[in-house]
Structure formats: structure tokens, C-alpha cells
Design a protein around this motif. Structure first.
Motif, PDB file in Angstrom:
ATOM      1  N   PRO A 128     -55.188 -33.710  18.244  1.00 34.89           N
ATOM      2  CA  PRO A 128     -56.815 -33.715  19.403  1.00 34.89           C
ATOM      3  C   PRO A 128     -57.837 -32.735  19.026  1.00 34.89           C
ATOM      4  O   PRO A 128     -59.422 -32.894  19.668  1.00 34.89           O
ATOM      5  CB  PRO A 128     -56.490 -33.465  20.565  1.00 34.89           C
ATOM      6  N   GLU A 129     -57.628 -31.510  18.417  1.00 38.66           N
ATOM      7  CA  GLU A 129     -59.361 -30.865  18.026  1.00 38.66           C
ATOM      8  C   GLU A 129     -59.702 -31.604  16.759  1.00 38.66           C
ATOM      9  O   GLU A 129     -60.810 -31.155  16.351  1.00 38.66           O
ATOM     10  CB  GLU A 129     -58.933 -29.316  17.494  1.00 38.66           C
ATOM     11  N   LYS A 130     -59.597 -32.732  16.096  1.00 36.14           N
ATOM     12  CA  LYS A 130     -60.175 -33.512  14.417  1.00 36.14           C
ATOM     13  C   LYS A 130     -61.164 -34.593  14.959  1.00 36.14           C
ATOM     14  O   LYS A 130     -60.283 -35.074  16.306  1.00 36.14           O
ATOM     15  CB  LYS A 130     -58.924 -33.368  13.841  1.00 36.14           C
ATOM     16  N   PRO A 131     -62.221 -34.365  14.154  1.00 31.15           N
ATOM     17  CA  PRO A 131     -62.433 -35.282  14.664  1.00 31.15           C
ATOM     18  C   PRO A 131     -61.824 -36.854  13.441  1.00 31.15           C
ATOM     19  O   PRO A 131     -61.391 -36.584  12.310  1.00 31.15           O
ATOM     20  CB  PRO A 131     -64.167 -35.202  13.304  1.00 31.15           C
ATOM     21  N   VAL A 132     -62.698 -37.621  14.020  1.00 31.71           N
ATOM     22  CA  VAL A 132     -61.633 -38.991  13.115  1.00 31.71           C
ATOM     23  C   VAL A 132     -61.526 -40.134  13.487  1.00 31.71           C
ATOM     24  O   VAL A 132     -62.812 -40.611  14.253  1.00 31.71           O
ATOM     25  CB  VAL A 132     -60.733 -39.264  14.547  1.00 31.71           C
ATOM     26  N   ILE A 133     -62.112 -40.616  12.161  1.00 34.90           N
ATOM     27  CA  ILE A 133     -63.037 -42.018  11.853  1.00 34.90           C
ATOM     28  C   ILE A 133     -61.719 -43.494  11.865  1.00 34.90           C
ATOM     29  O   ILE A 133     -61.459 -43.484  10.874  1.00 34.90           O
ATOM     30  CB  ILE A 133     -63.542 -42.113  11.210  1.00 34.90           C
ATOM     31  N   ALA A 134     -62.084 -44.658  12.294  1.00 38.62           N
ATOM     32  CA  ALA A 134     -61.347 -45.598  11.566  1.00 38.62           C
ATOM     33  C   ALA A 134     -63.100 -47.013  11.663  1.00 38.62           C
ATOM     34  O   ALA A 134     -63.711 -46.844  11.970  1.00 38.62           O
ATOM     35  CB  ALA A 134     -60.606 -46.187  13.032  1.00 38.62           C
ATOM     36  N   LEU A 135     -62.675 -47.771   9.806  1.00 35.38           N
ATOM     37  CA  LEU A 135     -62.608 -48.199   9.651  1.00 35.38           C
ATOM     38  C   LEU A 135     -62.151 -49.185   9.692  1.00 35.38           C
ATOM     39  O   LEU A 135     -61.170 -49.774   8.971  1.00 35.38           O
ATOM     40  CB  LEU A 135     -63.018 -47.660   8.220  1.00 35.38           C
ATOM     41  N   VAL A 136     -63.265 -49.830  10.143  1.00 35.92           N
ATOM     42  CA  VAL A 136     -62.469 -51.638  10.886  1.00 35.92           C
ATOM     43  C   VAL A 136     -63.099 -53.009  10.160  1.00 35.92           C
ATOM     44  O   VAL A 136     -64.204 -52.425  10.873  1.00 35.92           O
ATOM     45  CB  VAL A 136     -62.136 -51.991  12.401  1.00 35.92           C
ATOM     46  N   GLY A 137     -62.671 -54.264   9.826  1.00 35.28           N
ATOM     47  CA  GLY A 137     -63.437 -55.191   9.716  1.00 35.28           C
ATOM     48  C   GLY A 137     -63.443 -55.558  11.321  1.00 35.28           C
ATOM     49  O   GLY A 137     -62.895 -55.217  12.073  1.00 35.28           O
ATOM     50  N   GLY A 155     -58.439 -55.681   4.026  1.00 30.78           N
ATOM     51  CA  GLY A 155     -59.930 -56.004   3.739  1.00 30.78           C
ATOM     52  C   GLY A 155     -60.938 -55.236   3.381  1.00 30.78           C
ATOM     53  O   GLY A 155     -60.847 -54.577   2.677  1.00 30.78           O
ATOM     54  N   SER A 156     -61.902 -55.951   3.695  1.00 30.71           N
ATOM     55  CA  SER A 156     -62.551 -55.510   3.017  1.00 30.71           C
ATOM     56  C   SER A 156     -63.552 -53.635   2.928  1.00 30.71           C
ATOM     57  O   SER A 156     -64.078 -53.046   2.183  1.00 30.71           O
ATOM     58  CB  SER A 156     -64.073 -55.654   2.756  1.00 30.71           C
ATOM     59  N   SER A 157     -62.697 -53.455   4.686  1.00 31.54           N
ATOM     60  CA  SER A 157     -62.951 -51.898   4.514  1.00 31.54           C
ATOM     61  C   SER A 157     -62.595 -51.573   3.868  1.00 31.54           C
ATOM     62  O   SER A 157     -62.960 -50.082   3.215  1.00 31.54           O
ATOM     63  CB  SER A 157     -62.863 -51.947   6.545  1.00 31.54           C
ATOM     64  N   ALA A 158     -61.096 -51.577   3.777  1.00 30.52           N
ATOM     65  CA  ALA A 158     -60.662 -50.711   2.583  1.00 30.52           C
ATOM     66  C   ALA A 158     -61.593 -50.594   0.827  1.00 30.52           C
ATOM     67  O   ALA A 158     -61.083 -49.734   0.649  1.00 30.52           O
ATOM     68  CB  ALA A 158     -58.829 -51.839   2.841  1.00 30.52           C
ATOM     69  N   ASN A 159     -62.553 -51.637   0.776  1.00 30.19           N
ATOM     70  CA  ASN A 159     -62.675 -51.757  -0.541  1.00 30.19           C
ATOM     71  C   ASN A 159     -63.803 -50.368  -1.161  1.00 30.19           C
ATOM     72  O   ASN A 159     -63.726 -49.912  -1.523  1.00 30.19           O
ATOM     73  CB  ASN A 159     -63.277 -52.927  -1.182  1.00 30.19           C
ATOM     74  N   TRP A 160     -64.300 -50.600   0.821  1.00 31.55           N
ATOM     75  CA  TRP A 160     -65.939 -49.310   0.252  1.00 31.55           C
ATOM     76  C   TRP A 160     -64.745 -47.724   0.744  1.00 31.55           C
ATOM     77  O   TRP A 160     -65.459 -46.719   0.396  1.00 31.55           O
ATOM     78  CB  TRP A 160     -66.551 -49.870   1.150  1.00 31.55           C
ATOM     79  N   TYR A 161     -63.476 -47.607   1.952  1.00 27.66           N
ATOM     80  CA  TYR A 161     -62.615 -47.247   1.957  1.00 27.66           C
ATOM     81  C   TYR A 161     -62.788 -46.199   0.280  1.00 27.66           C
ATOM     82  O   TYR A 161     -62.858 -44.671   0.505  1.00 27.66           O
ATOM     83  CB  TYR A 161     -61.959 -47.457   2.370  1.00 27.66           C
ATOM     84  N   ALA A 162     -61.974 -47.209  -0.099  1.00 27.38           N
ATOM     85  CA  ALA A 162     -61.384 -46.768  -1.590  1.00 27.38           C
ATOM     86  C   ALA A 162     -62.675 -46.003  -3.017  1.00 27.38           C
ATOM     87  O   ALA A 162     -61.932 -44.951  -3.154  1.00 27.38           O
ATOM     88  CB  ALA A 162     -60.726 -47.729  -2.061  1.00 27.38           C
ATOM     89  N   ARG A 163     -63.519 -46.624  -2.166  1.00 27.34           N
ATOM     90  CA  ARG A 163     -64.466 -46.566  -3.768  1.00 27.34           C
ATOM     91  C   ARG A 163     -64.970 -45.386  -2.911  1.00 27.34           C
ATOM     92  O   ARG A 163     -65.757 -44.196  -4.090  1.00 27.34           O
ATOM     93  CB  ARG A 163     -65.198 -47.501  -3.644  1.00 27.34           C
ATOM     94  N   ASP A 164     -66.278 -45.722  -2.097  1.00 26.58           N
ATOM     95  CA  ASP A 164     -67.146 -44.983  -2.214  1.00 26.58           C
ATOM     96  C   ASP A 164     -67.335 -43.326  -1.126  1.00 26.58           C
ATOM     97  O   ASP A 164     -67.934 -42.474  -1.258  1.00 26.58           O
ATOM     98  CB  ASP A 164     -68.455 -45.873  -0.866  1.00 26.58           C
ATOM     99  N   LEU A 165     -66.044 -43.500  -0.490  1.00 22.95           N
ATOM    100  CA  LEU A 165     -66.266 -42.585   0.395  1.00 22.95           C
ATOM    101  C   LEU A 165     -64.815 -40.818  -0.415  1.00 22.95           C
ATOM    102  O   LEU A 165     -64.124 -41.081  -1.200  1.00 22.95           O
ATOM    103  CB  LEU A 165     -64.407 -42.484   1.858  1.00 22.95           C
TER     104      LEU A 165
END
Length: 595
Positions: free
Chosen positions: A435-444, A393-403
């Protein structure tokens, strides 16, 4: 208590190195579940109870993506087995090794249309087509497990073992008898080193050396070869575009990396493909051929570990079947450094301008918040070695381009299947794997309501086990199934249909607080920077509920006449948000020309 068939299965999986199973219980796997409990008590395996079988399959797929090991999931008979399918197709299409164990009714009842009796072999024959079998005799179980795991690993695919509930409870099998028909299988597999023939490497080098404007496209298959991709790109004076699954294969802060390609791609990637005379594809099965050079425009070389995948997206001149890293190591000594760097310099200059354009777009006002700004500010704050998942979805748009990914960061999403809902399960699996790493989920918000909210319950159940609590679920709360809304406008020329597209407003941050997690609601752009810092440094998992404007357009890298015509048609047909849509589209279009 004597050991059962189910106990044998867990012991055998332990021999294969399986240490985690994702699943949900049911009476079709009661005996297997009891064996899992005993194996967990003995420290042989960790069972992760998901809220839905689909999540179990997504997590098994993600486990394979993040770790490189086989992922394992289990579900009961009938409906439980059916629920696995979407997550398993995600694994199959993205070439991930996953083994599914599903229950079945007792053997004596099969064929009677018994309750929850489904023809599971037929059901799984496509998704687990390389290997799906039902156990009918305890002496089968040894080779069924061995073959299911071995084939999943060697073919990078999904396999399935079906277990009737009565067979699960029988005594563990003794070694097969020494007679005709017995099978004596073993544990273990080593993936071979695959390198093309020398003459093919020379042909590829000659072609690449002759090119004046070389473009490189990499995918997930190039992830093990960042140094080699960097070296050959430097020798060839090439720019490097990335298919979406290959976003973490090479850092975005390298000056010659053009970023993503395709509808979610960048202008530099479009120029790279549109103007090149030579193309090198490495470890990618990027499906959208319209974003590759025109047929006949470029000579092409492709590197892939699977011979069946070369020459399928572009008419390549030389196909090199082999591992990306080893093939590039063999190819690089044959490559001559290009002294004319004008092509490379042009691409690098366009990349610099593109990042300025993205920042310009991100800083445009919106109602209330521009989603591009959220991702732009997040990108500047990404922790070292973090893992990111994105939903479709749109979350993938900004994941692909802006990160902007840096070295050591990982990221993934549903690639070929492009299904909704893996964002949160992928993130949970990442925290169990690392478990020691920071994790981020980008979701609509559409995916969050479909399955993500359930995932929060799983997070609340398990997060205190993890070495660090750093898990952020960023929800783009635009009250719209935004990607499809824009597809309706641009692809078919239809206005937004609110009956199908409008999503109910839901208090995601408040819901997180109810579960004992941290919730942060953001509806003012002035609060983005402060609240992102707060979320990334919280003492527990966070739901970052950000109210964004659904009328910020996911501008493609190149607008085709048909798309522009369809967009105008949607306006003329009375799109309910036409005024806001025009304003936001205009803002992004003028940012192309002003810095």
C-alpha cells in the motif's frame, strides 16, 4: 456459538500464513463468508470484495506474483465457480500458487440436477489438475486444506477445494480418530535448494566458453538472480533479451539489455537471436520459437527449475535443472571472461540506436495523440519502486517497448494466457500487497469496458485504507480493439471490420469523478507532460483517459514477406482507415533510418 467447519478452514489458512482473501459472496458459501467475517474481526484475515469472481481470481494470481505467497480466492456454487476460471487459468499458465474455495449444493441434493448444481470436480479438473477435491466429511477438511495449500506452493499451480453448503455449517472437526483410514496432516513447507550436477555445470560452461557470439534470454524465473545474470552476461560478453514476463527481471537502463523479444519485441533482441552462435536461456518458457535462433544455428544451454520445461522451445545441448540464482552461482566460477568484446559492443551500439528510434517514433504526430508518446513520457516519470500492470492488447506493445524499467520496479501482465482484463485487478492487488508503493495500470479501452470499469468501483470502496493513494489507471482510449484489428490486417490480410472492432466511446475520466476518484481527460499532445505529472502526484487514485490514434502501427521487430503481403491485401480490400494507416506506418518506417 460453537466453531464450525468454516471457522476451522479460516483458522487453518491463518496457520498457513494466509492473510487476505479475494471473493464475492453467494448462498453457496454463506457459512464460509460468515466465518471470514469473524476471522476478519479477530485480525486473522482481510476480505476484499470484488465486483466479479473473475476479478477475485485475477487478484489472487496477482497477489502471488507480487508477494511470492499463495493467493486465495472464493466464490459461490454454480455460476460463481464458473466465473473464477479465466483468472485461475491465468495463474496456472503463469505458474502462480493460488487456492480457490468454491461452494456446492448440499450433499443430499447432489446428483438430482438441483439448482446451480454443477459437476465442479470435472469443471476444475484441468485448471486445478494437480489437486481438486470436494469435502464430504468434516474430518477431511484438515488434510484437504493442508494439501491444497502445500501443492499450490510446491508445484506453483492452482488447486481447488469444493465445499458443500451444508458441510460448511457443521461443527468443526475434532482430531481424526486413531484408526485405519485416518489422516493426520500438518502445516508448513520449505522449498528445497535445487542445483544441477557438477558434471552438467562443467558441460554447460565448456559450451558457453567456446561461443563467440553469446545471447542470453531471461524470463520471470530469473527475477531472483539479477546480480548473477549481470555477472555472467559480463563474463560472456553477451546481450540479454527479456521475455515479456521477465521485463522486471533486469533493469532496462543496463547497456547490454536488448529489451523484450517476440512480436512485441525490439530490433536489438531480434538481432541478438538472429546473429548469435550460442544461447543461454534462464528461467523462461518463451513460446515463440520463430524468434529464437534457427535450429542448428546456435549451441544452447537452458536453466529452469522444472525438468519438464527444458528443451521444449529450442533443441538445447545442455539442460540444467535448478533454481536460477543458485545454478548461476555454481556456474559462474567455471566461466572464462571473453577478451574479444566486439560482439557485446555491436549489441550495445544497436541498443543505443534503438532507444533513439523509439523516441523518434514517439514524437511523430498522430490524430489526436500518439500512444507511443504517452508511454515515452510516462517512462521518464516512473516513480522509484513503482509497480506496473499491463493488460493484453496494444497497451502491452508499448509496455514492452517504451517503458524503461529501473532497479526496484516491478511489472507483470497475463503471460501465457494473454487474456484481456487483468490490468486493473493486478493493480488493485498490488496496492493491497504494497500500500505504500505507487502503482500504475496500463489498459486499453476494450479491457476497460469489459472489466476495468467495475474495478474502479472496488478502488473507490477501498482506496482510503491504503498508506498512499498513488494509483493511476492509464486508459488508451482509441475506440478500437486495436491489437486484433492489426492482427486481422497483418496475419490474415483482411481489412478492419468495424462491426467487431469499433468500441463505444465512454467517458472514463468523468466516470472516475462520479466515483469520487480523480479523472483526467487528455486529447491534446501538448498536455501530456503536465497531466502525467498531475496524475502521478494526485491525492487520490486517478483514471488517465488519453485519446490515442488507433492507426499508429505496432511495428514488429522484423517484417516478414507474408506480413507485408497481408498488410497490402487489407489495404486493397478497402480498410476503412487505410489512408491514416499508411501515413502512420510510413512515419514509423522512416524513423528507422533517420535520427
Amino acid at each position: 456459538m460453537s466453531a464450525t467447519v468454516s471457522d476451522f478452514i479460516l483458522d487453518r489458512l491463518n496457520e498457513w500464513g494466509v492473510n487476505r482473501i479475494y471473493g464475492f459472496p453467494g448462498d453457496g458459501i454463506n457459512a464460509l463468508t460468515a466465518s471470514v467475517r469473524r476471522a476478519e474481526d479477530d485480525g486473522k484475515v482481510e476480505f476484499i470484495q470484488t465486483r466479479h469472481e473473475e476479478m477475485a481470481a485475477f487478484m489472487a494470481c496477482a497477489h502471488a506474483k507480487w508477494t511470492g505467497d499463495v493467493g486465495v480466492c472464493m466464490a459461490t456454487s454454480g455460476p460463481g465457480a464458473v466465473h473464477l476460471l479465466n483468472g485461475l487459468y491465468d495463474a496456472k499458465l503463469d505458474k502462480q500458487p493460488v487456492v480457490a474455495f468454491v461452494g456446492q449444493q448440499a450433499r443430499m441434493s447432489l446428483g438430482s440436477e438441483y439448482q446451480q448444481e454443477i459437476d465442479l470436480i470435472s469443471l476444475f479438473k484441468d485448471v486445478a489438475g494437480e489437486y481438486v477435491h470436494m469435502a464430504t466429511d468434516p474430518k477431511q477438511v484438515r488434510h484437504l486444506i493442508d494439501r491444497a495449500v502445500r501443492i499450490a506452493i510446491s508445484e506453483r499451480t492452482v488447486t481447488c477445494v469444493i465445499l458443500p453448503n451444508d458441510l460448511q455449517e457443521l461443527d468443526a472437526p475434532s482430531p481424526p480418530p486413531r484408526k485405519h483410514g485416518a489422516v493426520f496432516s500438518g502445516v508448513g513447507i520449505t522449498i528445497p535448494k535445487v542445483v544441477p550436477h557438477t558434471e552438467d555445470l562443467k558441460r554447460a560452461a565448456d559450451l558457453l566458453n567456446e561461443g563467440e557470439k553469446v545471447a542470453i534470454l531471461i524470463g520471470a524465473g530469473a527475477r531472483n538472480a539479477p546480480d548473477e545474470v549481470t555477472e555472467i552476461a559480463d563474463l560472456l560478453g553477451a546481450g540479454v533479451a527479456k521475455a515479456l514476463l521477465g521485463k522486471d527481471a533486469l533493469p532496462d537502463d543496463l547497456p547490454f539489455v536488448t529489451g523484450s523479444i517476440g512480436l512485441l519485441g525490439t530490433n536489438p533482441s531480434f538481432t541478438l537471436m538472429d546473429k548469435c552462435d550460442t544461447l543461454l536461456m534462464i528461467g523462461t518458457d518463451f513460446p515463440y520459437s520463430e524468434f529464437l535462433p534457427k535450429e542448428g544455428q546456435a549451441k544452447a544451454v537452458q536453466i529452469d527449475i522444472e525438468g519438464r520445461r527444458v528443451g521444449t522451445r529450442y533443441p538445447t545441448d545442455v539442460n540444467l535443472v535448478g533454481d536460477s540464482k543458485d545454478t548461476l552461482k555454481a556456474l559462474i566460477p567455471l566461466i572464462k571472461r571473453k577478451e574479444d568484446r566486439s560482439w557485446r559492443e555491436k549489441i550495445e551500439e544497436e541498443i543505443k540506436e534503438w532507444w533513439k528510434t523509439l523516441e523518434k517514433r514517439a514524437m511523430k504526430d498522430a490524430d489526436p495523440i500518439n500512444p507511443q508518446r504517452v508511454y515515452w513520457e510516462l517512462s521518464k516519470r516512473l516513480p522509484d519502486n513503482c509497480i506496473m500492470s499491463s493488460d493484453s492488447g496494444s497497451s502491452a506493445n508499448w509496455y514492452a517497448r517504451d517503458l524503461k524499467f529501473r532497479k526496484g520496479m516491478r511489472g507483470s501482465l497475463s503471460g501465457k494466457l494473454a487474456t484481456m482484463c487483468p490490468g486493473v485487478p493486478y493493480a488493485i492487488a498490488a496496492k493491497f500487497a504494497f500500500p505504500e508503493k505507487p502503482v500504475i495500470a496500463l489498459v486499453g479501452d476494450g479491457a476497460m469496458q469489459m472489466l476495468g470499469n467495475n474495478g474502479l468501483i472496488t478502488i473507490a470502496k477501498y482506496w482510503k485504507r491504503w498508506k498512499t493513494p498513488n494509483l493511476m489507471i492509464l486508459v488508451l482510449n482509441n475506440r478500437d480493439l486495436n491489437q486484433v484489428t492489426w492482427e486481422q490486417r497483418v496475419m490474415t490480410g483482411n481489412p478492419k471490420y468495424e462491426g467487431s472492432q469499433k468500441v463505444p466511446d465512454f467517458p472514463y475520466a468523468q466516470y472516475a469523478e462520479m466515483l469520487g476518484l480523480k479523472g483526467i481527460k487528455v486529447d491534446n499532445p501538448d498536455d501530456i507532460e503536465r497531466t502525467l505529472d498531475e496524475a502521478l502526484n494526485a491525492d487520490r487514485p486517478v483514471v488517465y483517459d488519453v485519446y490515442t490514434d488507433p492507426e499508429v502501427p505496432p511495428m514488429p521487430p522484423h517484417i516478414k514477406p507474408g506480413q507485408a503481403k497481408a498488410f497490402v491485401s487489407a489495404l486493397l480490400k478497402g480498410d476503412p482507415d487505410s489512408i491514416d494507416m499508411i501515413k502512420q506506418s510510413w512515419k514509423d518506417m522512416i524513423s528507422e533510418y533517420t535520427h
